[in-house]
Design a protein around this motif. Structure first.
Motif, PDB file in Angstrom:
ATOM      1  N   TYR A 261      -3.755  -8.236   0.002  1.00 28.93           N
ATOM      2  CA  TYR A 261      -3.410  -7.376  -0.968  1.00 28.93           C
ATOM      3  C   TYR A 261      -3.739  -6.077  -0.595  1.00 28.93           C
ATOM      4  O   TYR A 261      -4.635  -5.782  -0.111  1.00 28.93           O
ATOM      5  CB  TYR A 261      -3.800  -7.912  -2.320  1.00 28.93           C
ATOM      6  N   ALA A 262      -2.873  -5.086  -1.170  1.00 28.04           N
ATOM      7  CA  ALA A 262      -3.105  -3.700  -1.350  1.00 28.04           C
ATOM      8  C   ALA A 262      -4.582  -3.584  -2.075  1.00 28.04           C
ATOM      9  O   ALA A 262      -4.813  -4.504  -2.882  1.00 28.04           O
ATOM     10  CB  ALA A 262      -2.260  -2.910  -2.101  1.00 28.04           C
TER      11      ALA A 262
ATOM     12  N   GLU B  80       0.672  -1.025   0.036  1.00 28.94           N
ATOM     13  CA  GLU B  80       0.127  -0.040  -0.030  1.00 28.94           C
ATOM     14  C   GLU B  80       0.846   1.365   0.002  1.00 28.94           C
ATOM     15  O   GLU B  80       0.309   2.163  -0.698  1.00 28.94           O
ATOM     16  CB  GLU B  80      -1.008  -0.041   0.971  1.00 28.94           C
ATOM     17  N   VAL B  81       1.857   1.309   0.689  1.00 30.03           N
ATOM     18  CA  VAL B  81       2.787   2.196   0.757  1.00 30.03           C
ATOM     19  C   VAL B  81       3.616   2.652  -0.599  1.00 30.03           C
ATOM     20  O   VAL B  81       3.526   3.752  -1.071  1.00 30.03           O
ATOM     21  CB  VAL B  81       3.872   2.158   1.864  1.00 30.03           C
ATOM     22  N   TYR B  82       3.898   1.373  -1.259  1.00 25.60           N
ATOM     23  CA  TYR B  82       4.405   1.660  -2.330  1.00 25.60           C
ATOM     24  C   TYR B  82       3.567   2.143  -3.615  1.00 25.60           C
ATOM     25  O   TYR B  82       3.739   3.049  -4.358  1.00 25.60           O
ATOM     26  CB  TYR B  82       5.160   0.182  -2.815  1.00 25.60           C
ATOM     27  N   LEU B  83       2.236   1.568  -3.608  1.00 26.31           N
ATOM     28  CA  LEU B  83       1.448   1.875  -4.565  1.00 26.31           C
ATOM     29  C   LEU B  83       0.828   3.242  -4.447  1.00 26.31           C
ATOM     30  O   LEU B  83       0.751   4.241  -5.515  1.00 26.31           O
ATOM     31  CB  LEU B  83       0.117   1.074  -4.513  1.00 26.31           C
ATOM     32  N   LYS B  84       0.890   3.878  -3.120  1.00 27.08           N
ATOM     33  CA  LYS B  84       0.412   5.335  -3.067  1.00 27.08           C
ATOM     34  C   LYS B  84       1.442   6.287  -3.660  1.00 27.08           C
ATOM     35  O   LYS B  84       1.240   7.275  -4.184  1.00 27.08           O
ATOM     36  CB  LYS B  84       0.239   5.490  -1.411  1.00 27.08           C
TER      37      LYS B  84
ATOM     38  N   LEU C 116      -6.640  -3.475 -11.244  1.00 29.39           N
ATOM     39  CA  LEU C 116      -6.885  -2.124 -11.250  1.00 29.39           C
ATOM     40  C   LEU C 116      -6.479  -1.576  -9.785  1.00 29.39           C
ATOM     41  O   LEU C 116      -7.274  -1.926  -8.682  1.00 29.39           O
ATOM     42  CB  LEU C 116      -8.269  -1.506 -11.537  1.00 29.39           C
ATOM     43  N   TRP C 117      -5.533  -0.968  -9.286  1.00 32.85           N
ATOM     44  CA  TRP C 117      -5.086  -0.882  -7.997  1.00 32.85           C
ATOM     45  C   TRP C 117      -5.451   0.658  -7.732  1.00 32.85           C
ATOM     46  O   TRP C 117      -5.002   1.576  -8.357  1.00 32.85           O
ATOM     47  CB  TRP C 117      -3.347  -0.839  -8.093  1.00 32.85           C
ATOM     48  N   CYS C 118      -6.189   0.729  -6.734  1.00 37.22           N
ATOM     49  CA  CYS C 118      -6.584   1.964  -6.022  1.00 37.22           C
ATOM     50  C   CYS C 118      -7.194   1.948  -4.822  1.00 37.22           C
ATOM     51  O   CYS C 118      -6.809   1.060  -4.022  1.00 37.22           O
ATOM     52  CB  CYS C 118      -7.863   2.604  -6.976  1.00 37.22           C
TER      53      CYS C 118
END
Length: 231
Positions: free
Chosen positions: A185-186, A54-58, A103-105
């Motif tokens: 998962y994130a 989550e940190v990485y995707l943010k 789709l990551w959000c």
């Protein structure tokens, strides 16, 4: 209908991109992401940790001025090695080739029916690294029957639905789940097209081994034939 003709059929269903995430989010806010070994940034954090994901995707979304990171069809991924659910004896049998688009959000974002259809099945797939709450819709267009799968949803998404419920294209069918329910998962949506469900109910493989990839390439067409995202 052979694979090539079926892919052409899917592509012609709509000339415009079909939204699967809250349509209020502009396509200009989408940015492609690679989650294979080609992405060296994945070496910089613990990929077995949903919180570090989550940190990485943010950070990824902020850096690219995006709200949704997307991609992954037929991508070979190492991230599944963290879960015994995907491990097998040999490299040829290891399930690590992704069959949908992710789709990551943010969690709780609306998930939409891509096409008119009905609820075929739903289930909470609770294995570590699995889908968590999942909905499968059945579609029939021009006498062709096929299915779309929506994985990593919230628990509430499957609480008040029933098999056979009609849905219209663009209807909200659920919301993205948090890491506590979505297989660790994130938050993201796994979206997949399936021609033959093979008697599955509320579940269908989302990753393939190398030895089975020819079958799944035919049975799980590229979701971007409907989404039409600029990958």
């Amino acid at each position: 209908m052979n694979t090539e003709k079926f892919n052409q059929f899917l592509n012609k269903i709509s000339k415009e991109p079909l939204p699967v995430i809250d349509a209020a989010i502009s396509l200009e806010s989408y940015f492609p992401i690679v989650i294979s070994s080609k992405n060296k940034e994945l070496l910089n954090f613990d990929i077995s940790s949903s919180s570090e994901w989550e940190v990485y995707l943010k950070s990824f979304l902020e850096k690219n001025k995006a709200k949704i990171a997307f991609g992954g069809y037929f991508e070979k991924r190492n991230i599944y090695d963290r879960s015994n659910y995907f491990k097998n004896v040999s490299e040829n049998e290891k399930r690590n080739i992704h069959l949908g688009i992710d789709l990551w959000c943010k969690e709780s974002i609306k998930v939409l029916a891509v096409l008119d259809g009905e609820v075929h099945s739903f289930k909470n797939n609770k294995n570590f690294g699995d889908y968590g709450p999942t909905i499968i819709l059945k579609h029939e267009i021009e006498n062709e029957v096929f299915y779309t799968l929506y994985g990593h949803l919230s628990l509430a998404s499957i609480e008040n639905i029933k098999v056979g419920d009609a849905v219209l294209q663009g209807n909200t069918i659920g919301y993205l789940g948090s890491s506590t329910v979505n297989g660790e998962y994130a938050p993201h949506l796994h979206f997949q097209i399936i021609r033959d469900l093979e008697d599955n109910f509320g579940d269908y493989p989302g990753v393939s081994s190398k030895e089975n990839i020819a079958f799944y390439k035919n049975n799980c067409p590229n979701p971007n034939l409907l989404l039409k995202l600029a990958i």
